[in-house]
Scaffold this motif. Structure first.
Motif, PDB file in Angstrom:
ATOM      1  N   ILE A   4       0.995  -1.206  -0.050  1.00 51.32           N
ATOM      2  CA  ILE A   4       0.022  -0.069   0.014  1.00 51.32           C
ATOM      3  C   ILE A   4       0.939   1.237   0.065  1.00 51.32           C
ATOM      4  CG2 ILE A   4      -1.623   1.297   1.487  1.00 51.32           C
ATOM      5  CD1 ILE A   4      -2.612  -1.379   2.227  1.00 51.32           C
ATOM      6  N   LYS A   5       2.018   1.303   0.936  1.00 57.13           N
ATOM      7  CA  LYS A   5       2.814   2.229   1.004  1.00 57.13           C
ATOM      8  C   LYS A   5       3.358   2.644  -0.436  1.00 57.13           C
ATOM      9  CE  LYS A   5       3.632   1.815   5.774  1.00 57.13           C
ATOM     10  NZ  LYS A   5       4.631   1.417   6.927  1.00 57.13           N
ATOM     11  N   ALA A   6       3.925   1.621  -1.008  1.00 61.30           N
ATOM     12  CA  ALA A   6       4.389   1.679  -2.402  1.00 61.30           C
ATOM     13  C   ALA A   6       3.579   1.917  -3.645  1.00 61.30           C
ATOM     14  CB  ALA A   6       5.237   0.369  -2.794  1.00 61.30           C
ATOM     15  N   GLY A   7       2.238   2.071  -3.220  1.00 66.17           N
ATOM     16  CA  GLY A   7       1.244   2.488  -4.317  1.00 66.17           C
ATOM     17  C   GLY A   7       0.879   1.550  -5.094  1.00 66.17           C
ATOM     18  N   LEU A   8       1.298   0.042  -4.852  1.00 64.67           N
ATOM     19  CA  LEU A   8       1.112  -0.932  -5.872  1.00 64.67           C
ATOM     20  C   LEU A   8      -0.245  -1.655  -5.817  1.00 64.67           C
ATOM     21  CD1 LEU A   8       4.483  -2.696  -5.686  1.00 64.67           C
ATOM     22  CD2 LEU A   8       3.582  -1.472  -7.426  1.00 64.67           C
ATOM     23  N   ILE A   9      -0.889  -1.301  -4.550  1.00 64.63           N
ATOM     24  CA  ILE A   9      -2.262  -1.920  -4.260  1.00 64.63           C
ATOM     25  C   ILE A   9      -3.368  -0.645  -3.979  1.00 64.63           C
ATOM     26  CG2 ILE A   9      -1.603  -4.080  -3.659  1.00 64.63           C
ATOM     27  CD1 ILE A   9      -2.262  -3.650  -0.822  1.00 64.63           C
ATOM     28  N   ASP A  10      -4.551  -0.726  -4.299  1.00 67.11           N
ATOM     29  CA  ASP A  10      -5.633  -0.010  -4.141  1.00 67.11           C
ATOM     30  C   ASP A  10      -6.448  -0.309  -3.237  1.00 67.11           C
ATOM     31  OD1 ASP A  10      -4.121   1.995  -5.862  1.00 67.11           O
ATOM     32  OD2 ASP A  10      -5.166   1.124  -7.517  1.00 67.11           O
ATOM     33  N   ASP A  11      -6.916  -1.575  -3.208  1.00 71.11           N
ATOM     34  CA  ASP A  11      -8.096  -2.181  -2.482  1.00 71.11           C
ATOM     35  C   ASP A  11      -7.505  -2.986  -1.388  1.00 71.11           C
ATOM     36  OD1 ASP A  11     -10.241  -3.220  -1.602  1.00 71.11           O
ATOM     37  OD2 ASP A  11     -11.107  -4.010  -3.553  1.00 71.11           O
ATOM     38  N   GLU A  12      -7.298  -2.201  -0.230  1.00 72.19           N
ATOM     39  CA  GLU A  12      -6.688  -3.079   0.812  1.00 72.19           C
ATOM     40  C   GLU A  12      -7.745  -4.073   1.750  1.00 72.19           C
ATOM     41  OE1 GLU A  12      -4.848  -2.260   5.328  1.00 72.19           O
ATOM     42  OE2 GLU A  12      -5.822  -0.676   4.378  1.00 72.19           O
ATOM     43  N   GLU A  13      -8.921  -3.843   1.333  1.00 70.74           N
ATOM     44  CA  GLU A  13      -9.806  -4.704   1.849  1.00 70.74           C
ATOM     45  C   GLU A  13      -9.915  -6.140   0.955  1.00 70.74           C
ATOM     46  OE1 GLU A  13     -14.660  -5.136   2.076  1.00 70.74           O
ATOM     47  OE2 GLU A  13     -13.981  -3.152   2.441  1.00 70.74           O
ATOM     48  N   THR A  14      -9.774  -6.165  -0.099  1.00 72.88           N
ATOM     49  CA  THR A  14      -9.619  -7.278  -1.007  1.00 72.88           C
ATOM     50  C   THR A  14      -8.277  -7.973  -0.877  1.00 72.88           C
ATOM     51  OG1 THR A  14     -11.163  -6.393  -2.598  1.00 72.88           O
ATOM     52  CG2 THR A  14      -9.743  -8.192  -3.354  1.00 72.88           C
ATOM     53  N   TRP A  15      -7.104  -7.328  -0.679  1.00 74.37           N
ATOM     54  CA  TRP A  15      -5.949  -8.196  -0.122  1.00 74.37           C
ATOM     55  C   TRP A  15      -6.184  -8.814   1.234  1.00 74.37           C
ATOM     56  CZ3 TRP A  15      -1.480  -9.002  -2.784  1.00 74.37           C
ATOM     57  CH2 TRP A  15      -1.462  -8.690  -4.017  1.00 74.37           C
ATOM     58  N   LEU A  16      -6.684  -7.948   2.169  1.00 70.26           N
ATOM     59  CA  LEU A  16      -6.830  -8.651   3.510  1.00 70.26           C
ATOM     60  C   LEU A  16      -7.717  -9.767   3.672  1.00 70.26           C
ATOM     61  CD1 LEU A  16      -6.961  -5.436   5.912  1.00 70.26           C
ATOM     62  CD2 LEU A  16      -5.004  -7.104   5.506  1.00 70.26           C
ATOM     63  N   SER A  17      -8.868  -9.794   2.567  1.00 67.09           N
ATOM     64  CA  SER A  17      -9.706 -10.814   2.406  1.00 67.09           C
ATOM     65  C   SER A  17      -9.083 -12.116   1.916  1.00 67.09           C
ATOM     66  CB  SER A  17     -10.895 -10.517   1.448  1.00 67.09           C
ATOM     67  OG  SER A  17     -11.843 -11.761   1.336  1.00 67.09           O
ATOM     68  N   TYR A  45      -9.605 -12.427  -6.510  1.00 65.81           N
ATOM     69  CA  TYR A  45      -8.105 -12.565  -6.431  1.00 65.81           C
ATOM     70  C   TYR A  45      -7.481 -12.714  -7.687  1.00 65.81           C
ATOM     71  CZ  TYR A  45     -10.285 -13.597  -1.590  1.00 65.81           C
ATOM     72  OH  TYR A  45     -10.912 -13.416  -0.301  1.00 65.81           O
ATOM     73  N   VAL A  46      -7.983 -13.288  -8.549  1.00 73.72           N
ATOM     74  CA  VAL A  46      -7.183 -13.535  -9.939  1.00 73.72           C
ATOM     75  C   VAL A  46      -7.011 -12.079 -10.454  1.00 73.72           C
ATOM     76  CG1 VAL A  46      -7.308 -14.378 -12.198  1.00 73.72           C
ATOM     77  CG2 VAL A  46      -7.741 -15.943 -10.143  1.00 73.72           C
ATOM     78  N   THR A  47      -8.007 -11.260 -10.407  1.00 74.17           N
ATOM     79  CA  THR A  47      -7.948 -10.080 -10.836  1.00 74.17           C
ATOM     80  C   THR A  47      -7.026  -9.059 -10.106  1.00 74.17           C
ATOM     81  OG1 THR A  47     -10.234 -10.213 -11.776  1.00 74.17           O
ATOM     82  CG2 THR A  47      -9.228  -7.947 -11.491  1.00 74.17           C
ATOM     83  N   MET A  48      -7.187  -9.266  -8.836  1.00 76.37           N
ATOM     84  CA  MET A  48      -6.157  -8.412  -7.952  1.00 76.37           C
ATOM     85  C   MET A  48      -4.559  -8.753  -8.158  1.00 76.37           C
ATOM     86  SD  MET A  48      -6.081  -9.017  -3.791  1.00 76.37           S
ATOM     87  CE  MET A  48      -5.237 -10.725  -3.947  1.00 76.37           C
ATOM     88  N   PHE A  49      -4.449  -9.944  -8.627  1.00 76.82           N
ATOM     89  CA  PHE A  49      -2.816 -10.449  -8.653  1.00 76.82           C
ATOM     90  C   PHE A  49      -2.548 -10.056 -10.180  1.00 76.82           C
ATOM     91  CE2 PHE A  49      -3.309 -13.511  -5.157  1.00 76.82           C
ATOM     92  CZ  PHE A  49      -2.590 -12.777  -4.481  1.00 76.82           C
TER      93      PHE A  49
END
Length: 61
Positions: A4-17, A45-49
């Motif tokens: 998140i700090k690096a700006g690589l992910i926008d949706d923290e909730e999906t990552w935590l899920s 998750y596939v889309t997230m990755f």
């Protein structure tokens, strides 16, 4: 999360899920829970990755 700090992910909730699903899958003997994890993986998750892969290729390589 460092991603998140690096700006690589926008949706923290999906990552935590996804992390919670990963933790549950190794301890799950419940068919309903396993099927839920499979569906979340296919739908979210596939889309997230894939999004993370694209961001890394654009910004870091």
């Amino acid at each position: 999360m460092e991603l998140i700090k690096a700006g690589l992910i926008d949706d923290e909730e999906t990552w935590l899920s996804a992390l919670q699903s990963k933790n549950n899958v190794s301890h799950s003997y419940n068919k309903e829970m396993a099927n839920d994890i499979i569906e979340k993986t296919k739908q979210k998750y596939v889309t997230m990755f894939s999004d993370l892969k694209e961001k890394i290729e654009r910004s870091w390589l």
